[in-house]
Design a protein around this motif. Sequence first.
Motif, short mmCIF file in Angstrom:
data_model
loop_
_atom_site.label_atom_id
_atom_site.label_comp_id
_atom_site.label_asym_id
_atom_site.label_seq_id
_atom_site.Cartn_x
_atom_site.Cartn_y
_atom_site.Cartn_z
N LEU A 39 0.77 -1.02 -0.24
CA LEU A 39 0.08 -0.08 0.32
C LEU A 39 1.57 1.81 0.29
O LEU A 39 0.64 2.68 -0.81
CB LEU A 39 -0.86 0.41 0.78
CG LEU A 39 -2.14 -1.08 1.21
CD1 LEU A 39 -2.89 -0.82 2.45
CD2 LEU A 39 -3.22 -0.80 0.06
N ILE A 40 2.07 1.26 0.56
CA ILE A 40 2.83 2.48 0.51
C ILE A 40 3.17 2.51 -0.64
O ILE A 40 3.45 4.27 -1.22
CB ILE A 40 4.12 2.21 2.06
CG1 ILE A 40 3.55 2.34 3.16
CG2 ILE A 40 5.02 2.97 1.38
CD1 ILE A 40 4.68 1.82 4.34
N ALA B 233 0.89 4.21 -2.67
CA ALA B 233 0.27 6.01 -2.00
C ALA B 233 1.53 6.69 -2.73
O ALA B 233 1.43 7.87 -3.62
CB ALA B 233 0.88 5.55 -0.43
N LEU C 74 1.11 6.87 -6.26
CA LEU C 74 -0.39 8.28 -6.25
C LEU C 74 1.01 9.67 -6.77
O LEU C 74 -0.21 9.91 -7.48
CB LEU C 74 -1.26 7.72 -5.35
CG LEU C 74 -2.29 7.12 -5.88
CD1 LEU C 74 -3.24 6.41 -4.21
CD2 LEU C 74 -3.03 6.79 -6.43
N LEU C 75 1.38 9.49 -5.83
CA LEU C 75 2.38 11.18 -5.04
C LEU C 75 2.56 11.10 -6.58
O LEU C 75 2.79 12.29 -7.04
CB LEU C 75 2.67 10.94 -4.07
CG LEU C 75 3.74 12.32 -2.94
CD1 LEU C 75 2.21 13.04 -3.42
CD2 LEU C 75 4.22 12.38 -2.29
N ALA D 252 -0.42 2.24 -9.79
CA ALA D 252 -1.12 3.79 -9.13
C ALA D 252 -1.03 4.91 -10.16
O ALA D 252 -1.47 5.82 -10.41
CB ALA D 252 -0.11 3.94 -7.64
N GLY E 97 -4.03 6.14 -11.21
CA GLY E 97 -3.89 7.56 -10.19
C GLY E 97 -5.02 8.49 -10.75
O GLY E 97 -5.61 8.88 -10.98
N CYS F 200 7.53 12.43 1.92
CA CYS F 200 6.40 13.21 2.01
C CYS F 200 6.41 14.46 2.51
O CYS F 200 6.12 15.73 2.26
CB CYS F 200 5.73 12.59 3.47
SG CYS F 200 4.43 11.04 3.49
N ILE G 159 -3.12 13.31 -0.78
CA ILE G 159 -2.03 11.76 -0.66
C ILE G 159 -0.86 11.32 -0.77
O ILE G 159 -0.29 10.94 0.26
CB ILE G 159 -1.84 11.25 -2.31
CG1 ILE G 159 -3.17 11.72 -3.17
CG2 ILE G 159 -0.50 10.75 -2.46
CD1 ILE G 159 -4.26 10.60 -3.28
N LEU H 129 -2.16 10.05 3.01
CA LEU H 129 -2.00 9.19 2.70
C LEU H 129 -0.54 8.10 3.56
O LEU H 129 -0.88 7.02 3.76
CB LEU H 129 -3.12 8.05 2.05
CG LEU H 129 -3.64 7.08 1.45
CD1 LEU H 129 -3.84 6.43 2.35
CD2 LEU H 129 -3.75 7.11 -0.06
N LEU H 130 -0.22 8.54 2.63
CA LEU H 130 1.60 7.84 2.58
C LEU H 130 1.70 8.54 4.04
O LEU H 130 2.14 6.86 4.65
CB LEU H 130 2.46 8.70 1.35
CG LEU H 130 3.72 8.25 0.94
CD1 LEU H 130 3.55 6.48 1.18
CD2 LEU H 130 4.31 9.17 0.37
N LEU I 131 0.16 5.58 6.02
CA LEU I 131 0.06 4.50 5.75
C LEU I 131 1.68 4.02 6.10
O LEU I 131 2.19 3.00 7.25
CB LEU I 131 0.70 4.16 4.18
CG LEU I 131 -0.23 3.64 3.44
CD1 LEU I 131 -0.82 4.11 2.67
CD2 LEU I 131 -1.32 2.62 4.25
#
Lengths: 516, 148
Positions: free
Chosen positions: A171-172, A175, A178-179, A441, A445, B16, B37, B40-41, B44
Amino acid sequence: MLETLSYMGQGFLNALTPLTLLLMAGGTAIGILIGCLPGLSAAMGVALLLPMTFTMSPESGLIVLGAIYCGAIFGGSISAILIHTPGTPASAATAIEGYQLTLQGKAGKALAVACFSSFCGGLLSCISLYFFAPLLAQLAMKFGSPEYFWLSIFGLTIIAGVASKSLLKGLISGALGLLLSTIGMDPIEGAQRFMFGQASLYEGINTTCALIGLFSMSQVLILAEKKIRQRAKANKFHDRIALSGKEIRRITPTILRSWIIGNLVGILPGAGASIACFLGYNTSRQFSKHKEEFGKGSIEGVAGSEAANNAVTGGSLIPMLTLGIPGESVTAVLMGGLIIQGLQPGPELFTRYAPMTYTFFAGFVLTQFLMLGIGLLGCRGFAQIARLSDAILIPSVAVLCVVGSFAIHKNFVDVVIMMVFGILGYLVRKFDLNPAAIVLALILGPIGEKGLRRSLLLSGGNPAILFSTPVCWVLIALCVFGVCSPILMNRMERKVMAASGGDASEEDTLPPRTSE
Amino acid sequence: MKKTDIGVVAFMYAVCAFFFIASRSMKKEAQIYPVCIIILLFLLTTGYVVKMLLDAKRQGVTSGLGEIFAGFQAKQFFVILGLLIVYLAGIYFVGFYLSTVVLMLASLLFLRVPLWQILISVVVVLGLVYGAFVLFLNVSLPVGLLFK
């Protein structure tokens, strides 16, 4: 119905041109070559050769990529049978029985079974591609922005499915992807996001560069860190690469069972050919009338594994083409190829672009015949090439990565982006994060973002629109399933591996599932 | 818990922080989605930190480096990586063909490939690139700043 039949017929007519057949044969041969080289994977091969399809028509480009995919999945069995090293994880189960047959001097027989079963598995998987894909596409036609948002979320939960070891790390990775997908112009506001003054990032990170870097360049670095060893010499064999009528009759029920297994596994997002081959192998053992042969060289074992892994190919294309959800890394790369051609996966492929789609399907069917022919005739040659040293592969693949990424826009920045993603991909793989999750992603995304923001624009900012239709709720349920399924899948995989005689140490020596 | 995972979470927090700071200069409406996002990161990663702490309590702490870098050929890896970076710079300055020949020769010699195999590999790779990309795809490969 009649319209579909006419598209099917037209598809075959379009695919049967000499140039397309030549491209198909070339793609299949390259795929088999990539597959039989341990260390190179199907995803890597498709990513590496993606730029070659830019100037082709969409149907020809997709047919070539599909041919590489099918060829690579089959090619893995050649090295599995002859040198006991599966070329791809999808042939791991084939190595168990195939190599035993080789030791008995029946390598030709094992290769013939692998070739024939791969052909049947692949061909039968086209049936589901022809009949289920249009049905699913019709359903997708009812989707609006909220549904597309949930669909992309469902696709992203698959990340958990393709995560090799840790759900959280998967999941990380997602993400992070996605970023990275937010780099470029804002789709609604038109404002610059994280572009740092680089005009070449206007359309965001080029997916093809990211794919080549994450799958191909990272593999170069993985090969570079290992001690270069001379590969085992392929066992010479003198028996004919052929099957008798009696043997074909014996393996037919196994092939049919493996076809169903492989197809279902292919359609299920997150599962791949590496799971299917063990499921197919295990089922063939369960139903066999010659159980005593298993572990000592059973043609049914080879057939079970090979038919299942090739049956995955057609099945895995269904969610990608109809819903735009690539269930695993190879289909994610294929989807990249589709997008590069200016096509968006979804119902339009079965309406506006139906002739192109059905030509691709026809090409996929014809590829299976070419795979059978090239496989049977070229096994001995491919077996010799499988010995090619990693020392030669390292700089050769690196050069192809650089040229491939440069060819996209004839821009050196793309090469640098590819290299950055190559190093990122290497680190991601070393630290148990997931490159496939990042790719999924990166692709999904922007679809999710557009779906979400358009929905909110339509409802004046009211998030209730995201829960307004029954389809939304079905997709939400699927998202929950997507998160929970890998836990069940891992348990099942471990059970099947244990039942097939594989152990953890064996699993560790194989390439990761995501790099199929 | 593996100590190497500390590096992973540190990297994620750094990502981040970097993207969050970069997002401050963006238009407000364009900020919302990326910031979601980033959150979210961040969540997580924090979840993974919690898992790491629980694992450390239950199973203790291991280095993890030995497992990740088992059989790692440091000299070979860094020489190849260095050659690849020099190769990219070389393409920019002296062009594709010369840099490719140098990369292939240097890396294959370093990896102790027999001379006849080196020659075949260089010819095959260059031939493949020329045939597929230059003739078939019409891609003009970089000639380099020095030869422009």
